[in-house]
Design a protein around this motif. Structure first.
Motif, PDB file in Angstrom:
ATOM      1  N   CYS A  13       0.875  -1.113  -0.092  1.00 58.92           N
ATOM      2  CA  CYS A  13      -0.069   0.105  -0.012  1.00 58.92           C
ATOM      3  C   CYS A  13       0.794   1.040  -0.120  1.00 58.92           C
ATOM      4  CB  CYS A  13      -0.855   0.028   1.133  1.00 58.92           C
ATOM      5  SG  CYS A  13      -0.008   0.145   2.914  1.00 58.92           S
ATOM      6  N   HIS A  14       0.279   2.547  -0.281  1.00 53.89           N
ATOM      7  CA  HIS A  14       1.009   3.604  -0.459  1.00 53.89           C
ATOM      8  C   HIS A  14       0.453   4.816   0.334  1.00 53.89           C
ATOM      9  CE1 HIS A  14       3.294   1.688  -3.817  1.00 53.89           C
ATOM     10  NE2 HIS A  14       2.434   0.986  -3.936  1.00 53.89           N
ATOM     11  N   SER A  15       1.236   5.749   0.511  1.00 58.33           N
ATOM     12  CA  SER A  15       0.755   7.032   1.617  1.00 58.33           C
ATOM     13  C   SER A  15       1.447   8.012   0.406  1.00 58.33           C
ATOM     14  CB  SER A  15       1.193   6.809   2.787  1.00 58.33           C
ATOM     15  OG  SER A  15       2.557   7.092   2.815  1.00 58.33           O
ATOM     16  N   LEU A  16       1.003   9.367   1.296  1.00 62.65           N
ATOM     17  CA  LEU A  16       1.589  10.526   0.752  1.00 62.65           C
ATOM     18  C   LEU A  16       3.278  10.604   0.800  1.00 62.65           C
ATOM     19  CD1 LEU A  16      -0.449  13.304   2.460  1.00 62.65           C
ATOM     20  CD2 LEU A  16      -0.159  13.285   0.026  1.00 62.65           C
ATOM     21  N   ALA A  17       3.913   9.617   1.173  1.00 64.47           N
ATOM     22  CA  ALA A  17       5.310   9.699   1.340  1.00 64.47           C
ATOM     23  C   ALA A  17       5.702   9.388  -0.463  1.00 64.47           C
ATOM     24  CB  ALA A  17       5.946   8.485   2.133  1.00 64.47           C
ATOM     25  N   SER A  18       4.642   8.875  -1.013  1.00 63.54           N
ATOM     26  CA  SER A  18       5.094   8.697  -2.410  1.00 63.54           C
ATOM     27  C   SER A  18       3.803   9.012  -3.242  1.00 63.54           C
ATOM     28  CB  SER A  18       5.452   7.060  -2.736  1.00 63.54           C
ATOM     29  OG  SER A  18       4.384   6.202  -2.391  1.00 63.54           O
ATOM     30  N   ASP A  19       3.380   8.006  -3.898  1.00 59.18           N
ATOM     31  CA  ASP A  19       2.026   8.559  -4.761  1.00 59.18           C
ATOM     32  C   ASP A  19       0.599   8.163  -4.301  1.00 59.18           C
ATOM     33  OD1 ASP A  19       2.258   5.766  -5.130  1.00 59.18           O
ATOM     34  OD2 ASP A  19       2.153   5.938  -7.521  1.00 59.18           O
ATOM     35  N   GLY A  20       0.681   8.132  -2.958  1.00 62.00           N
ATOM     36  CA  GLY A  20      -1.021   7.954  -2.321  1.00 62.00           C
ATOM     37  C   GLY A  20      -1.315   9.519  -1.969  1.00 62.00           C
ATOM     38  N   SER A  21      -2.616   9.254  -1.393  1.00 60.61           N
ATOM     39  CA  SER A  21      -3.164  10.762  -1.262  1.00 60.61           C
ATOM     40  C   SER A  21      -3.424  10.662   0.443  1.00 60.61           C
ATOM     41  CB  SER A  21      -4.597  10.759  -1.819  1.00 60.61           C
ATOM     42  OG  SER A  21      -5.426   9.732  -1.536  1.00 60.61           O
ATOM     43  N   LEU A  22      -3.163   9.902   1.126  1.00 58.22           N
ATOM     44  CA  LEU A  22      -3.484   9.816   2.726  1.00 58.22           C
ATOM     45  C   LEU A  22      -2.086   9.899   3.560  1.00 58.22           C
ATOM     46  CD1 LEU A  22      -6.012   7.369   3.445  1.00 58.22           C
ATOM     47  CD2 LEU A  22      -6.120   9.660   2.996  1.00 58.22           C
TER      48      LEU A  22
END
Length: 281
Positions: free
Chosen positions: A12-21
């Motif tokens: 899963c991904h976060s704002l640390a890369s290309d996520g939005s949370l």
């Protein structure tokens, strides 16, 4: 394919890369969805791990060290998830610094290629969208929407940022074997991410796995978002025949996409597979 709830999500991904949370928000959402074991696997960075770890302690979620590294295989970009590595390893940190430099170089090239769109301070605005971190194509797309260049994200990719478009910049990623070696040297397990998303034939996928295993790779995702009916059986059979560990994860990036939600998978892993989380130190 209908989705099944599953308590382990290792992609899963976060704002640390290309996520939005924010990383803490990803952990909170995972806990809300019933996830008990999570790996935050942002692209080429572990910047979100500290925040995620604190949130995990508060919510009772077990957080595993994770990352999704970009690399080259026969002139294709493929992604390798790293799990269970030592984030403090000095050589590992040096390798990630090189990946960060590659991502900034790519971001600058995207901004330069989109100069004809006449968006003032495009790179700076995309960086702001990324929370001060390296912007990727989704962040540039949001700027184009905000500036009125396009009506929505889909149009941004269709016209300017999708495969083969002006803003589609191929970064100079390291070779597959190099990335696998980084993960193993830091004490982790290397996992082929979303193997059905590369558009490879069955023969080409087997060749990718040949090279991956020759480099020391040990695992492959058998369940992730966007799989078709039949993918699970095919990938599980590859794991059995090749003695690969199996992994799974939603590849979550954004809320509002029920087909790509934390703790939701297009099936459940067969019980006879050796699962990667049982082999992490």
């Amino acid at each position: 394919m209908s989705l099944a709830a599953f308590p382990i999500d290792l992609h899963c991904h976060s704002l640390a890369s290309d996520g939005s949370l924010a990383p803490s928000e990803v952990v909170a959402r995972a806990a809300e969805k019933g996830v008990t074991t999570l790996a935050l696997t942002d692209h080429d960075t572990t910047d979100g791990v500290s925040e995620a770890a604190e949130a995990a302690r508060q919510s009772g979620v077990t957080l595993l060290p994770g990352i999704e590294l970009s690399c080259q295989w026969r002139r294709r970009t493929v992604h390798i998830v790293g799990l269970g590595f030592d984030p403090a390893d000095a050589d590992w940190q040096e390798a990630l610094a090189g990946q960060l430099a590659n991502r900034w170089k790519r971001a600058r090239q995207i901004a330069e290629r989109l100069t004809p769109l006449r968006v003032e301070s495009l790179l700076e605005k995309a960086t702001e969208q990324a929370g001060g971190r390296v912007p990727g194509r989704p962040h540039f797309a949001r700027v184009l929407v905000h500036e009125g260049v396009v009506k929505d994200m889909n149009q941004a990719f269709q016209r300017h940022l999708g495969n083969g478009k002006r803003g589609d910049v191929k970064a100079c990623w390291p070779e597959l074997a190099t990335v696998v070696d980084w993960i193993r040297a830091a004490g982790g397990k290397a996992v082929v991410a979303h193997p059905r998303k590369y558009g490879l034939t069955a023969t080409k996928l087997r060749e990718l796995l040949d090279d991956f295993q020759a480099a020391g790779g040990e695992a492959m995702e058998v369940l992730t978002s966007g799989q078709s009916d039949g993918d699970l059986g095919f990938l599980a059979d590859l794991c059995r025949k090749r003695l690969l560990l199996a992994s799974c994860g939603s590849d979550f990036h954004h809320p509002g996409r029920p087909w790509c939600e934390l703790g939701r998978l297009p099936g459940r892993p067969p019980k006879d597979l050796a699962m990667v989380w049982d082999y992490l130190g």
